[in-house]
Design an enzyme around this catalytic site. Structure first.
Site, PDB file in Angstrom:
ATOM      1  N   TYR A 236      28.518  50.008  40.206  1.00 13.18           N
ATOM      2  CA  TYR A 236      28.958  48.723  39.652  1.00 13.18           C
ATOM      3  C   TYR A 236      27.863  48.082  38.800  1.00 13.18           C
ATOM      4  O   TYR A 236      28.157  47.301  37.897  1.00 13.18           O
ATOM      5  CB  TYR A 236      29.313  47.747  40.777  1.00 13.18           C
TER       6      TYR A 236
ATOM      7  N   LYS B 154      29.518  60.986  49.628  1.00 14.61           N
ATOM      8  CA  LYS B 154      29.927  62.234  48.970  1.00 14.61           C
ATOM      9  C   LYS B 154      28.674  63.100  48.877  1.00 14.61           C
ATOM     10  O   LYS B 154      28.244  63.522  47.791  1.00 14.61           O
ATOM     11  CB  LYS B 154      30.529  61.891  47.598  1.00 14.61           C
TER      12      LYS B 154
ATOM     13  N   ASP C 171      36.383  61.588  50.510  1.00 14.02           N
ATOM     14  CA  ASP C 171      37.750  62.099  50.340  1.00 14.02           C
ATOM     15  C   ASP C 171      38.409  62.310  51.705  1.00 14.02           C
ATOM     16  O   ASP C 171      39.555  61.947  51.930  1.00 14.02           O
ATOM     17  CB  ASP C 171      37.776  63.379  49.484  1.00 14.02           C
TER      18      ASP C 171
ATOM     19  N   ASP D  66      35.111  49.678  47.824  1.00 14.44           N
ATOM     20  CA  ASP D  66      36.172  48.982  47.085  1.00 14.44           C
ATOM     21  C   ASP D  66      37.491  49.723  47.267  1.00 14.44           C
ATOM     22  O   ASP D  66      38.521  49.127  47.603  1.00 14.44           O
ATOM     23  CB  ASP D  66      35.800  48.914  45.602  1.00 14.44           C
TER      24      ASP D  66
ATOM     25  N   ASP E 115      40.996  48.639  49.963  1.00 10.55           N
ATOM     26  CA  ASP E 115      42.396  48.434  49.549  1.00 10.55           C
ATOM     27  C   ASP E 115      43.305  49.389  50.321  1.00 10.55           C
ATOM     28  O   ASP E 115      44.380  49.018  50.776  1.00 10.55           O
ATOM     29  CB  ASP E 115      42.568  48.686  48.035  1.00 10.55           C
TER      30      ASP E 115
HETATM   31  C1  IPM Z   1      37.201  43.487  45.163  1.00 12.21           C
HETATM   32  C2  IPM Z   1      37.737  43.515  43.751  1.00 12.21           C
HETATM   33  C3  IPM Z   1      36.576  43.394  42.772  1.00 12.21           C
HETATM   34  C4  IPM Z   1      35.651  44.582  42.995  1.00 12.21           C
HETATM   35  C5  IPM Z   1      37.005  43.282  41.310  1.00 12.21           C
HETATM   36  C6  IPM Z   1      37.913  42.103  41.094  1.00 12.21           C
HETATM   37  C7  IPM Z   1      35.830  43.222  40.386  1.00 12.21           C
HETATM   38  O1  IPM Z   1      38.494  44.660  43.540  1.00 12.21           O
HETATM   39  O2  IPM Z   1      36.568  42.484  45.538  1.00 12.21           O
HETATM   40  O3  IPM Z   1      37.430  44.447  45.890  1.00 12.21           O
HETATM   41  O4  IPM Z   1      35.897  45.671  42.450  1.00 12.21           O
HETATM   42  O5  IPM Z   1      34.680  44.430  43.738  1.00 12.21           O
HETATM   43 MG    MG Z   2      38.782  45.838  45.268  1.00  4.94          MG
END
Ligand code: IPM
Ligand code: MG
Length: 369
Positions: A143, A190, A222, A246, A250
């Protein structure tokens, strides 16, 4: 005795202001109940800040955040600035804030609520009892590494760079949490391919010597993505780099049944920020349909971090009560659902012990007294 705290309130874009309003209701309920004084200061971030100032992280916002004991953030991101090739984008506000505040540890707890397991697309028996926490490194890695293109625009690169101190500090945070849980830590990387991952293993192995009681394991990212769905109860504390965390967080939200349930804490040596894992959900903005649970639980994480544990527990208990009584927003229960603001009112009433209000809660027909 009540405490006094300065809290920065950065509602942001989309559903951000709506869920934040519910977080603030809950904060005020705690303030009244315990005789605390919270000085709230609002500031702009993300798309709304670009609209007004051309800057996703205006200087004034940074000042408010730096001056606060804790920062609450709603969500950032707007369709207007969705084109990833734009020079100025809402995400830069969030990334810039995380970096400026030194928030290196992003903590994302994931829990399968008994009442909600049926809502997950994953088989109930797999997720029943899942309760783990992801420690995602937040101010380093790909990042923030060097990136560029060559002159004739036929090549581009991003680099995943990690210094030992960046790994050590989040590893210590993750091990300390593991000590208060099942004492299991899984490093996700990884290492079969990436040098930076091999360096993570080496560095985390050294940190692990300080925590001999914690059982350390390793998974390739993975495989971890698969195990999260196949065997989520097998995880206790997961430690991982920025990009992997990240993606996996999700994915992990599917276990709870809705992304609207996942809170997060971002912690540095001096500063802290609390925000839902979900984004700004622009399609839902202004409709009062968003699920404010993740925001409200983020407020609870803030209280825990500020060592106000009973206050945090009040919030966790109130959310549990809502789940038990099937008080839910449309993402979880489209048939008998409560609006975002009604949900906030109910949580506030439960915390305040406002019997009249609580008694008036009837599925789908709740009205504010
Ligand atoms: C998160 C989001 C952010 C990230 C984005 C909005 C930049 O996806 O907080 O997980 O990738 O960190
Ligand atoms: Mg995110």
């Amino acid at each position: 005795m009540g405490v006094t705290k300065k809290i920065a309130v950065l509602a942001g874009d989309g559903i951000g202001p709506e869920v934040m309003a519910q977080g603030v209701k809950v904060l005020k309920a705690i303030e009244d109940k315990y005789g605390h004084t919270f000085h709230l200061k609002e500031a702009m971030i993300g798309g709304c800040a670009i609209d007004k100032t051309s800057n996703p992280l205006p200087e004034a916002t940074l000042e408010v955040a730096l001056d606060a004991d804790a920062v609450l953030l709603g969500a950032i991101g707007s369709p207007k600035y969705a084109d990833p090739t734009l020079k100025v984008r809402p995400e830069q506000g969030l990334l810039g804030l995380r970096k400026a505040l030194g928030l290196y540890a992003n903590i994302r707890p994931v829990k399968a609520y008994d009442k909600l397991v049926g809502l997950s697309p994953i088989k109930n028996e797999r997720i029943q009892g899942a309760d783990f926490v992801i420690f995602r490194e937040l101010t380093g890695g790909i990042y923030f590494g060097e990136n560029s293109r060559n002159e004739d625009n036929t090549m581009a690169f991003d680099t995943m760079t990690y210094h030992d101190y960046e790994i050590q500090r989040i590893a210590h945070a993750a091990f300390k949490t593991a000590m208060n849980r099942r004492k299991e830590l899984c490093l996700v990387d990884k290492a079969n391919v990436l040098e930076s991952s091999r360096f993570w293993r080496e560095t985390v192995d050294k940190v692990a010597k300080d925590y001999p009681e914690v059982q350390l394991s390793y998974l390739y990212v993975d495989n971890a993505a698969m195990q999260l769905i196949l065997n989520p109860t097998g995880f206790d504390v997961m430690l991982t780099a920025n990009l992997f965390g990240d993606i996996l967080s999700d994915e992990a939200s599917v276990i709870g049944g809705s992304l609207g349930l996942l809170p997060s804490a971002s912690i540095g040596d001096k500063r802290c920020l609390f925000e839902p894992v979900h984004g700004s959900f622009p399609e839902g903005a202004g409709k009062d349909i968003a699920n404010p649970t993740a925001m409200i639980l983020s407020v609870a994480m803030m209280f825990d971090h500020l060592e106000l544990h009973q206050e945090a527990k009040d919030i966790y208990d109130a959310i549990d009560t809502c789940m038990d009584k099937s008080i839910m927003t449309p993402d979880l229960n489209p048939e008998v659902s409560y609006s975002c603001s009604q949900f906030g009112d109910i949580v506030q009433a439960i915390i305040s012990g406002d019997e009249i209000k609580i008694k008036s809660v009837q599925a789908g027909s709740y009205s504010i007294i």
